[in-house]
Design a protein around this motif. Structure first.
Motif, mmCIF file in Angstrom:
data_model
loop_
_atom_site.group_PDB
_atom_site.id
_atom_site.type_symbol
_atom_site.label_atom_id
_atom_site.label_comp_id
_atom_site.label_asym_id
_atom_site.label_seq_id
_atom_site.Cartn_x
_atom_site.Cartn_y
_atom_site.Cartn_z
ATOM 1 N N ASP A 164 0.847 -1.184 0.000
ATOM 2 C CA ASP A 164 0.000 0.000 0.000
ATOM 3 C C ASP A 164 0.888 1.241 0.000
ATOM 4 N N ASN A 165 0.860 1.990 -1.099
ATOM 5 C CA ASN A 165 1.729 3.153 -1.246
ATOM 6 C C ASN A 165 1.069 4.443 -0.763
ATOM 7 N N SER A 166 -0.072 4.345 -0.082
ATOM 8 C CA SER A 166 -0.813 5.538 0.312
ATOM 9 C C SER A 166 -0.319 6.214 1.592
ATOM 10 N N PRO A 167 0.407 5.530 2.511
ATOM 11 C CA PRO A 167 0.939 6.243 3.684
ATOM 12 C C PRO A 167 2.071 7.195 3.297
ATOM 13 N N PHE A 168 2.399 8.111 4.203
ATOM 14 C CA PHE A 168 3.556 8.975 3.983
ATOM 15 C C PHE A 168 4.825 8.135 3.889
ATOM 16 N N ALA A 169 4.919 7.122 4.728
ATOM 17 C CA ALA A 169 6.100 6.257 4.711
ATOM 18 C C ALA A 169 5.803 5.001 5.503
ATOM 19 N N CYS A 170 6.657 4.022 5.342
ATOM 20 C CA CYS A 170 6.595 2.795 6.136
ATOM 21 C C CYS A 170 8.031 2.335 6.338
ATOM 22 N N SER A 171 8.285 1.679 7.465
ATOM 23 C CA SER A 171 9.656 1.272 7.766
ATOM 24 C C SER A 171 9.667 -0.130 8.346
ATOM 25 N N SER A 172 10.668 -0.432 9.122
ATOM 26 C CA SER A 172 10.869 -1.765 9.670
ATOM 27 C C SER A 172 10.815 -1.716 11.187
ATOM 28 N N PHE A 173 10.591 -2.872 11.786
ATOM 29 C CA PHE A 173 10.629 -2.993 13.242
ATOM 30 C C PHE A 173 11.950 -3.610 13.675
ATOM 31 N N GLY A 174 13.045 -2.991 13.301
ATOM 32 C CA GLY A 174 14.329 -3.345 13.882
ATOM 33 C C GLY A 174 15.229 -4.254 13.092
ATOM 34 N N LYS A 175 14.693 -5.151 12.283
ATOM 35 C CA LYS A 175 15.555 -6.103 11.583
ATOM 36 C C LYS A 175 16.206 -5.497 10.345
ATOM 37 N N HIS A 176 15.594 -4.471 9.802
ATOM 38 C CA HIS A 176 16.101 -3.856 8.579
ATOM 39 C C HIS A 176 16.132 -2.344 8.760
ATOM 40 N N ARG A 177 17.215 -1.720 8.324
ATOM 41 C CA ARG A 177 17.307 -0.260 8.388
ATOM 42 C C ARG A 177 16.836 0.304 7.057
ATOM 43 N N VAL A 178 15.527 0.290 6.866
ATOM 44 C CA VAL A 178 14.937 0.699 5.595
ATOM 45 C C VAL A 178 13.739 1.606 5.868
ATOM 46 N N ILE A 179 13.568 2.586 4.987
ATOM 47 C CA ILE A 179 12.385 3.441 5.004
ATOM 48 C C ILE A 179 11.858 3.529 3.585
ATOM 49 N N CYS A 180 10.590 3.196 3.413
ATOM 50 C CA CYS A 180 9.920 3.320 2.130
ATOM 51 C C CYS A 180 9.092 4.605 2.138
ATOM 52 N N LEU A 181 9.295 5.444 1.159
ATOM 53 C CA LEU A 181 8.603 6.720 1.064
ATOM 54 C C LEU A 181 7.380 6.577 0.171
ATOM 55 N N GLY A 182 6.208 6.926 0.713
ATOM 56 C CA GLY A 182 4.959 6.737 -0.012
ATOM 57 C C GLY A 182 4.533 7.950 -0.820
ATOM 58 N N GLN A 183 3.429 7.785 -1.510
ATOM 59 C CA GLN A 183 2.933 8.827 -2.413
ATOM 60 C C GLN A 183 2.750 10.188 -1.732
#
Length: 273
Positions: free
Chosen positions: A175-194
């Motif tokens: 779902d690309n509708s949030p501002f962003a989504c990330s991880s709960f500790g296992k991965h240092r990643v941030i996905c930037l949404g629409q």
């Protein structure tokens, strides 16, 4: 999932925030000294593009970034410079908020602000809180979280993706509708949404700053501390801490942040002015 604009409500578990103290030393010293003297804006020299210190490039499929950049109406270099600047600002705000909460340095104004947002003063100690040398009260809880997230942002080790997908950020869906989504500790990643790219196109810097400050709390402190739950109390999520970081620096957070903090249920530990 760690969507900034969505909350996944589950019944609060008794003693669930005993996890608050566990993370204080996990990355102790890992980032220390790596990025001293963070700048307020990109360093510029005649004929050169702004220098970036915290995000070197985007990760993930090139087509996803091409689409996001078209939506934002920015070149890749422009978008990276904007994000890098907001990360630098987030680090500055978080470190100022943490400094204000150091024991022995807490002013009346800081205590009153803390009370307004969290409904208790910094020196409040819940009966169930397992204290350590570094965390003795609620003010220390917020201080340590701000310090650790500032260090994580300053490390430059977070990967940024241009679209929210489960492939890019394993704790997220598609779902690309949030501002962003990330991880709960296992991965240092941030996905930037629409909405993030819409903010960039419109020049809504405060909204982007809030998003980039918000997501690393999920990464560093994990699900037990930062998964959004409407009935988890003022310390059970991230929005109230982000609001505190903004207001401790005399900045106004986005209305959505303040509203979500206000909407968070208050636990039994109350203190009134």
């Amino acid at each position: 999932m760690s969507f900034e604009i969505m909350s996944f409500e589950t019944p609060a578990q008794a003693g669930e925030y005993e996890y608050e103290y566990e993370y204080e030393d996990e990355f102790e010293g890992e980032f220390e000294g790596e990025f001293e003297g963070e700048h307020e804006g990109p360093n510029e020299a005649p004929g050169r593009a702004p220098a970036r210190r915290f995000v070197k490039d985007f990760s993930g499929p090139p087509a996803e970034c091409a689409a996001a950049l078209r939506r934002a109406r920015k070149t890749r270099a422009q978008a990276l410079a904007i994000i890098d600047l907001q990360i630098a600002t987030a680090i500055k705000l978080l470190r100022k908020a943490a400094a204000d909460l150091k024991r022995g340095s807490r002013s009346t104004a800081t205590s009153d602000l803390f009370l307004k947002i969290f409904r208790v003063r910094p020196g409040f100690v819940p009966t169930w809180l397992k204290t350590t040398a570094n965390i003795r009260d609620r003010g220390d809880v917020v201080r340590v979280r701000c310090e650790r997230v500032a260090d994580l942002l300053a490390s430059g080790r977070i990967k940024f993706f241009c679209r929210v997908t489960a492939a890019n950020c394993p704790d997220c869906g598609d779902d690309n509708s949030p501002f962003a989504c990330s991880s709960f500790g296992k991965h240092r990643v941030i996905c930037l949404g629409q909405p993030f790219w819409d903010d960039m196109r419109a020049g809504r810097m405060t909204s982007m700053l809030s998003t980039l400050m918000h997501e690393p709390f999920h990464i560093f402190f994990g699900r037990e501390v930062t998964e959004h739950r409407a009935n988890a109390g003022k310390f059970g999520g991230i929005n109230c801490i982000v609001q505190f970081a903004f207001e401790a620096n005399r900045r106004r957070p986005p209305a959505r942040v303040t509203q979500r903090c206000t909407d968070m249920a208050v636990r039994k530990e109350l203190e009134f002015a």
